[in-house]
Design a protein around this motif. Structure first.
Motif, PDB file in Angstrom:
ATOM      1  N   MET A  14       0.760  -1.144  -0.032  1.00 14.07           N
ATOM      2  CA  MET A  14      -0.164   0.077   0.192  1.00 14.07           C
ATOM      3  C   MET A  14       0.905   1.281  -0.040  1.00 14.07           C
ATOM      4  N   GLY A  15       1.897   1.187   0.692  1.00 14.98           N
ATOM      5  CA  GLY A  15       2.883   2.324   0.676  1.00 14.98           C
ATOM      6  C   GLY A  15       3.543   2.771  -0.548  1.00 14.98           C
ATOM      7  N   THR A  16       4.043   1.654  -1.263  1.00 17.46           N
ATOM      8  CA  THR A  16       4.393   1.704  -2.401  1.00 17.46           C
ATOM      9  C   THR A  16       3.616   2.385  -3.431  1.00 17.46           C
ATOM     10  N   ARG A  17       2.426   2.055  -3.546  1.00 17.10           N
ATOM     11  CA  ARG A  17       1.428   2.488  -4.379  1.00 17.10           C
ATOM     12  C   ARG A  17       1.067   3.921  -4.141  1.00 17.10           C
ATOM     13  N   PHE A  18       1.091   4.058  -2.591  1.00 18.94           N
ATOM     14  CA  PHE A  18       0.595   5.528  -2.190  1.00 18.94           C
ATOM     15  C   PHE A  18       1.656   6.474  -2.746  1.00 18.94           C
ATOM     16  N   GLU A  19       2.904   6.222  -2.623  1.00 17.57           N
ATOM     17  CA  GLU A  19       4.041   6.901  -3.038  1.00 17.57           C
ATOM     18  C   GLU A  19       3.952   7.395  -4.397  1.00 17.57           C
ATOM     19  N   ILE A  20       3.820   6.505  -5.189  1.00 20.27           N
ATOM     20  CA  ILE A  20       3.617   6.716  -6.572  1.00 20.27           C
ATOM     21  C   ILE A  20       2.559   7.728  -7.077  1.00 20.27           C
ATOM     22  N   GLU A  21       1.284   7.444  -6.095  1.00 22.32           N
ATOM     23  CA  GLU A  21       0.212   8.455  -6.657  1.00 22.32           C
ATOM     24  C   GLU A  21       0.794   9.695  -6.016  1.00 22.32           C
ATOM     25  N   VAL A  22       1.357   9.855  -4.819  1.00 22.36           N
ATOM     26  CA  VAL A  22       1.481  11.089  -4.444  1.00 22.36           C
ATOM     27  C   VAL A  22       2.620  11.931  -5.336  1.00 22.36           C
ATOM     28  N   ILE A  23       3.305  11.130  -6.234  1.00 20.15           N
ATOM     29  CA  ILE A  23       4.198  11.883  -7.158  1.00 20.15           C
ATOM     30  C   ILE A  23       3.204  12.282  -8.326  1.00 20.15           C
ATOM     31  N   GLU A  24       2.479  11.331  -8.934  1.00 25.35           N
ATOM     32  CA  GLU A  24       1.628  11.826  -9.953  1.00 25.35           C
ATOM     33  C   GLU A  24       0.723  12.705  -9.594  1.00 25.35           C
ATOM     34  N   LYS A  25      -0.036  13.165  -8.337  1.00 21.36           N
ATOM     35  CA  LYS A  25      -0.699  14.144  -7.925  1.00 21.36           C
ATOM     36  C   LYS A  25       0.320  15.531  -7.966  1.00 21.36           C
ATOM     37  N   LEU A  26       1.372  15.495  -7.556  1.00 26.36           N
ATOM     38  CA  LEU A  26       2.159  16.626  -7.539  1.00 26.36           C
ATOM     39  C   LEU A  26       2.631  16.930  -9.038  1.00 26.36           C
ATOM     40  N   VAL A  27       2.977  16.089  -9.888  1.00 25.49           N
ATOM     41  CA  VAL A  27       3.133  16.199 -11.356  1.00 25.49           C
ATOM     42  C   VAL A  27       1.913  16.923 -11.823  1.00 25.49           C
ATOM     43  N   GLU A  28       0.786  16.524 -11.727  1.00 21.63           N
ATOM     44  CA  GLU A  28      -0.423  17.044 -12.281  1.00 21.63           C
ATOM     45  C   GLU A  28      -0.757  18.197 -11.768  1.00 21.63           C
ATOM     46  N   LEU A  29      -0.522  18.495 -10.581  1.00 20.93           N
ATOM     47  CA  LEU A  29      -0.860  19.983  -9.958  1.00 20.93           C
ATOM     48  C   LEU A  29       0.048  21.013 -10.494  1.00 20.93           C
ATOM     49  N   VAL A  30       1.318  20.843 -10.585  1.00 23.54           N
ATOM     50  CA  VAL A  30       2.534  21.795 -11.248  1.00 23.54           C
ATOM     51  C   VAL A  30       2.202  21.896 -12.705  1.00 23.54           C
ATOM     52  N   ASP A  31       2.079  20.935 -13.323  1.00 26.14           N
ATOM     53  CA  ASP A  31       1.705  21.021 -14.819  1.00 26.14           C
ATOM     54  C   ASP A  31       2.483  21.613 -15.609  1.00 26.14           C
ATOM     55  N   HIS A  32       3.930  21.445 -15.411  1.00 25.97           N
ATOM     56  CA  HIS A  32       4.924  22.126 -16.512  1.00 25.97           C
ATOM     57  C   HIS A  32       6.249  21.317 -16.373  1.00 25.97           C
ATOM     58  N   GLN A  33       7.071  21.461 -17.428  1.00 26.75           N
ATOM     59  CA  GLN A  33       8.409  20.792 -17.372  1.00 26.75           C
ATOM     60  C   GLN A  33       9.199  20.801 -16.244  1.00 26.75           C
ATOM     61  N   LEU A  34       9.550  19.438 -15.822  1.00 25.98           N
ATOM     62  CA  LEU A  34      10.456  19.479 -14.391  1.00 25.98           C
ATOM     63  C   LEU A  34      11.721  19.255 -14.891  1.00 25.98           C
ATOM     64  N   THR A  35      12.741  19.902 -14.122  1.00 27.92           N
ATOM     65  CA  THR A  35      14.155  19.688 -14.531  1.00 27.92           C
ATOM     66  C   THR A  35      15.018  19.761 -13.287  1.00 27.92           C
ATOM     67  N   PRO A  36      15.930  18.805 -12.886  1.00 28.30           N
ATOM     68  CA  PRO A  36      16.830  18.984 -11.854  1.00 28.30           C
ATOM     69  C   PRO A  36      17.458  20.143 -11.641  1.00 28.30           C
ATOM     70  N   GLU A  37      17.726  20.702 -12.633  1.00 28.91           N
ATOM     71  CA  GLU A  37      18.567  22.013 -12.543  1.00 28.91           C
ATOM     72  C   GLU A  37      17.566  23.326 -12.108  1.00 28.91           C
ATOM     73  N   SER A  38      16.388  23.044 -11.968  1.00 31.15           N
ATOM     74  CA  SER A  38      15.520  24.341 -11.766  1.00 31.15           C
ATOM     75  C   SER A  38      16.182  25.026 -10.338  1.00 31.15           C
ATOM     76  N   GLU A  39      15.708  26.381 -10.559  1.00 30.19           N
ATOM     77  CA  GLU A  39      15.887  27.231  -9.291  1.00 30.19           C
ATOM     78  C   GLU A  39      14.916  26.982  -8.312  1.00 30.19           C
ATOM     79  N   SER A  40      13.912  26.262  -8.598  1.00 36.05           N
ATOM     80  CA  SER A  40      12.832  26.239  -7.344  1.00 36.05           C
ATOM     81  C   SER A  40      13.388  24.619  -6.693  1.00 36.05           C
ATOM     82  N   LEU A  41      13.435  24.937  -5.461  1.00 33.64           N
ATOM     83  CA  LEU A  41      13.923  23.234  -4.604  1.00 33.64           C
ATOM     84  C   LEU A  41      12.819  22.373  -4.793  1.00 33.64           C
ATOM     85  N   PHE A  42      11.429  22.937  -4.766  1.00 35.38           N
ATOM     86  CA  PHE A  42      10.432  21.907  -4.843  1.00 35.38           C
ATOM     87  C   PHE A  42      10.429  21.341  -6.150  1.00 35.38           C
TER      88      PHE A  42
END
Length: 249
Positions: free
Chosen positions: A184-212
């Protein structure tokens, strides 16, 4: 199938000679020692493959015949390794517990690993940082609503982990319960990540100025590995279903 381990340890004067490989070894390149599950009794065609296994303690830096090969993440980070053994000598005193009881020892230890909070808390700091960076904005209101939803589920997962810890404190080996918590914890972790990606709705990069955004990019890259560590979802469901039916895991 862990019980099908083929890396073997053959009896030698004062110890064992180990040959084979161990894959997905976390931090073998930074640790000094590690515990390896080996076959110390040959597997016969009609024998129980869970028998004849032993755990041994092996020096990672001062052992002849031992070789480490990195298994890098998609982002280039190095966490996992493959460890190869070629005629590696392990003295008798490095047997962990009792020879031949490796399967029972290993499955008992897995209850500690699978039932712990690190199996469902990985994205928590990313959500915290989202709240810090979006406070007072439109997306901040949606982030607060999401945080409330996730917190309720985190609290439920916490109580499940505590129930596993109590069983362990009572001397039990809750393999079924811990497998369900990890599944359950593994599926929940993946779901959290998917919800966050959907919320911000833009290209992610490890070099971003935003820590989030950097943290979320890291979650996206390493998230699939969470479904492997400590047993895949399919293995966990198999352990739980067999256990509930009274069958050997």
């Amino acid at each position: 199938d862990l019980a099908s381990v083929s890396t073997r340890a053959d009896r030698d004067d004062g110890g064992w000679i180990v040959n084979g490989t161990k894959i997905w070894t976390s931090n073998a390149h930074t640790n000094d020692w590690f515990i390896c599950l080996l076959r110390t009794t040959p597997l016969e065609a009609d024998s129980n493959k869970r028998e004849g296994l032993s755990q041994v303690l092996i020096d990672l830096h001062n052992t002849d015949g031992l070789e480490l090969s990195p298994i890098p993440f998609l982002n280039g980070e190095h966490h996992f390794n493959e460890v190869s053994f070629t005629d590696v000598f392990v003295p008798d005193e490095n047997i962990v517990g009792q020879a031949g009881m490796g399967w029972n020892q290993n499955t008992t230890e897995m209850a500690y690993e699978r039932g712990g909070p690190d199996r469902w808390l990985s994205p928590f700091s990313t959500v915290e940082q989202l709240l810090r960076e979006t406070q007072g904005t439109d997306i901040g209101e949606r982030a607060t609503e999401l945080f409330g939803e996730l917190t309720a589920r985190w609290w439920s997962m916490r109580n499940l982990s505590l129930s596993v810890a109590r069983l362990i404190d009572d001397g039990e080996a809750p393999s079924i319960e811990s497998s369900l918590v990890k599944e359950m914890g593994t599926r929940f972790e993946i779901e959290v990540i998917e919800k966050l990606v959907e919320l911000v709705d833009h290209q992610l990069t490890p070099e971003s100025e935003s820590l989030f955004q950097r943290l979320l990019a890291q979650c996206v890259l390493t998230g699939p590995g969470n479904t492997i560590r400590g047993g895949t979802i399919e293995i966990l469901r198999s352990v739980a279903s067999k256990g509930l039916q009274g069958l050997p895991a």
